[in-house]
Design a protein around this motif. Structure first.
Motif, short mmCIF file in Angstrom:
data_model
loop_
_atom_site.label_atom_id
_atom_site.label_comp_id
_atom_site.label_asym_id
_atom_site.label_seq_id
_atom_site.Cartn_x
_atom_site.Cartn_y
_atom_site.Cartn_z
N GLY A 126 0.81 -1.22 0.00
CA GLY A 126 0.00 0.00 0.00
C GLY A 126 0.84 1.26 0.00
N SER A 127 2.03 1.19 -0.58
CA SER A 127 2.93 2.34 -0.60
C SER A 127 2.50 3.34 -1.67
N TRP A 128 2.88 4.60 -1.46
CA TRP A 128 2.58 5.64 -2.44
C TRP A 128 3.39 5.42 -3.72
N LEU A 129 4.48 4.61 -3.63
CA LEU A 129 5.35 4.37 -4.77
C LEU A 129 4.75 3.35 -5.75
N ALA A 130 3.65 2.71 -5.37
CA ALA A 130 3.07 1.66 -6.19
C ALA A 130 2.66 2.17 -7.57
N PHE A 131 1.94 3.29 -7.62
CA PHE A 131 1.45 3.80 -8.90
C PHE A 131 2.58 4.17 -9.86
N PRO A 132 3.57 4.97 -9.41
CA PRO A 132 4.69 5.28 -10.32
C PRO A 132 5.46 4.03 -10.78
N MET A 133 5.58 3.06 -9.88
CA MET A 133 6.31 1.83 -10.25
C MET A 133 5.52 1.02 -11.28
N VAL A 134 4.20 0.98 -11.15
CA VAL A 134 3.39 0.25 -12.14
C VAL A 134 3.51 0.93 -13.50
N ILE A 135 3.42 2.25 -13.51
CA ILE A 135 3.55 2.99 -14.78
C ILE A 135 4.93 2.75 -15.39
N SER A 136 5.97 2.84 -14.58
CA SER A 136 7.32 2.62 -15.13
C SER A 136 7.52 1.17 -15.56
N SER A 137 6.84 0.23 -14.91
CA SER A 137 6.93 -1.17 -15.33
C SER A 137 6.28 -1.37 -16.69
N ILE A 138 5.18 -0.68 -16.93
CA ILE A 138 4.51 -0.77 -18.24
C ILE A 138 5.42 -0.20 -19.32
N VAL A 139 6.02 0.95 -19.04
CA VAL A 139 6.94 1.56 -20.01
C VAL A 139 8.14 0.64 -20.23
N SER A 140 8.66 0.06 -19.16
CA SER A 140 9.80 -0.85 -19.27
C SER A 140 9.45 -2.09 -20.08
N THR A 141 8.22 -2.56 -19.96
CA THR A 141 7.80 -3.73 -20.74
C THR A 141 7.83 -3.41 -22.23
N VAL A 142 7.38 -2.21 -22.58
CA VAL A 142 7.44 -1.79 -23.99
C VAL A 142 8.89 -1.72 -24.45
N VAL A 143 9.75 -1.16 -23.63
CA VAL A 143 11.17 -1.05 -23.99
C VAL A 143 11.81 -2.44 -24.09
N ALA A 144 11.44 -3.35 -23.19
CA ALA A 144 11.99 -4.72 -23.24
C ALA A 144 11.54 -5.45 -24.49
N THR A 145 10.30 -5.22 -24.89
CA THR A 145 9.81 -5.82 -26.14
C THR A 145 10.61 -5.27 -27.31
N TRP A 146 10.85 -3.97 -27.30
CA TRP A 146 11.68 -3.37 -28.35
C TRP A 146 13.07 -3.99 -28.36
N GLY A 147 13.63 -4.23 -27.16
CA GLY A 147 14.97 -4.82 -27.07
C GLY A 147 15.01 -6.22 -27.67
N ALA A 148 13.99 -7.02 -27.38
CA ALA A 148 13.94 -8.37 -27.94
C ALA A 148 13.78 -8.33 -29.46
N LEU A 149 12.92 -7.42 -29.94
CA LEU A 149 12.76 -7.28 -31.39
C LEU A 149 14.04 -6.76 -32.05
N ASP A 150 14.76 -5.91 -31.32
CA ASP A 150 16.03 -5.39 -31.84
C ASP A 150 17.02 -6.52 -32.09
N VAL A 151 17.07 -7.49 -31.19
CA VAL A 151 17.96 -8.64 -31.38
C VAL A 151 17.57 -9.38 -32.65
N TRP A 152 16.29 -9.63 -32.81
CA TRP A 152 15.80 -10.37 -33.98
C TRP A 152 16.10 -9.62 -35.27
N VAL A 153 15.80 -8.31 -35.29
CA VAL A 153 16.03 -7.51 -36.50
C VAL A 153 17.52 -7.42 -36.80
#
Length: 164
Positions: A82-109
């Motif tokens: 129930g920390s106040w940091l939960a919301f910013p961390m969830v948002i940054s995790s979503i952004v990081s997931t997009v970046v990680a997907t890009w990283g995996a696609l970058d390897v393939w490309v």
């Protein structure tokens, strides 16, 4: 004294086989004296090493994915606490997931691009080789026939009498 011999000497239930010969051992060690093996044995790699650009992209992707997983775990724990940091961390995790997907696609490309530029080794099949050989032979024969015809025309014109 070996392990089986020690068990027999101490009265353990293990049965030692007297017909088995043991190799002489080095003093104070369980290392056979007649065997000096290297620490490692080099073997041929089962797969070829990845090209440098592909390896760089793969390392980058692994680091990004690891950071993303850590962020997701921190976001989960912050949410549970129930920390106040939960919301910013969830948002940054979503952004990081997009970046990680890009990283995996970058390897393939990167791998596909490298294979297109440098990795294609063309080994024509035996049928393709035979067809090329036949075409070459036919072209040679056609040139030889053309030269023979030209020779005949030249000879015929030089030794020909008038038709009058």
């Amino acid at each position: 004294m070996g392990t089986a011999e020690q068990r027999v000497a101490h009265g353990d239930d293990a049965v030692a086989d007297p017909t088995v010969r043991r190799r002489p051992e080095a003093p104070d060690r369980d290392i056979p004296a007649d065997e000096h093996r290297p620490l490692w044995i080099e073997e041929a790699a089962s797969r070829r090493r990845m090209p440098d650009p592909v390896r760089t992209a793969a390392v980058r992707a692994v680091i990004i994915i690891a950071v993303t997983l850590i962020q997701a775990m921190v976001a989960f724990f912050c949410t549970m606490a129930g920390s106040w940091l939960a919301f910013p961390m969830v948002i940054s995790s979503i952004v990081s997931t997009v970046v990680a997907t890009w990283g995996a696609l970058d390897v393939w490309v990167t791998r596909q691009v490298w294979n297109q530029r440098y990795g294609v080794v063309s080994d024509p099949s035996s049928t393709a080789r035979a067809l090329r050989r036949e075409r070459r032979r036919a072209r040679r024969q056609a040139r030889a026939d053309e030269r023979a015809q030209e020779r005949i025309r030249r000879r015929g014109a030089a030794g020909q009498l008038s038709h009058s």
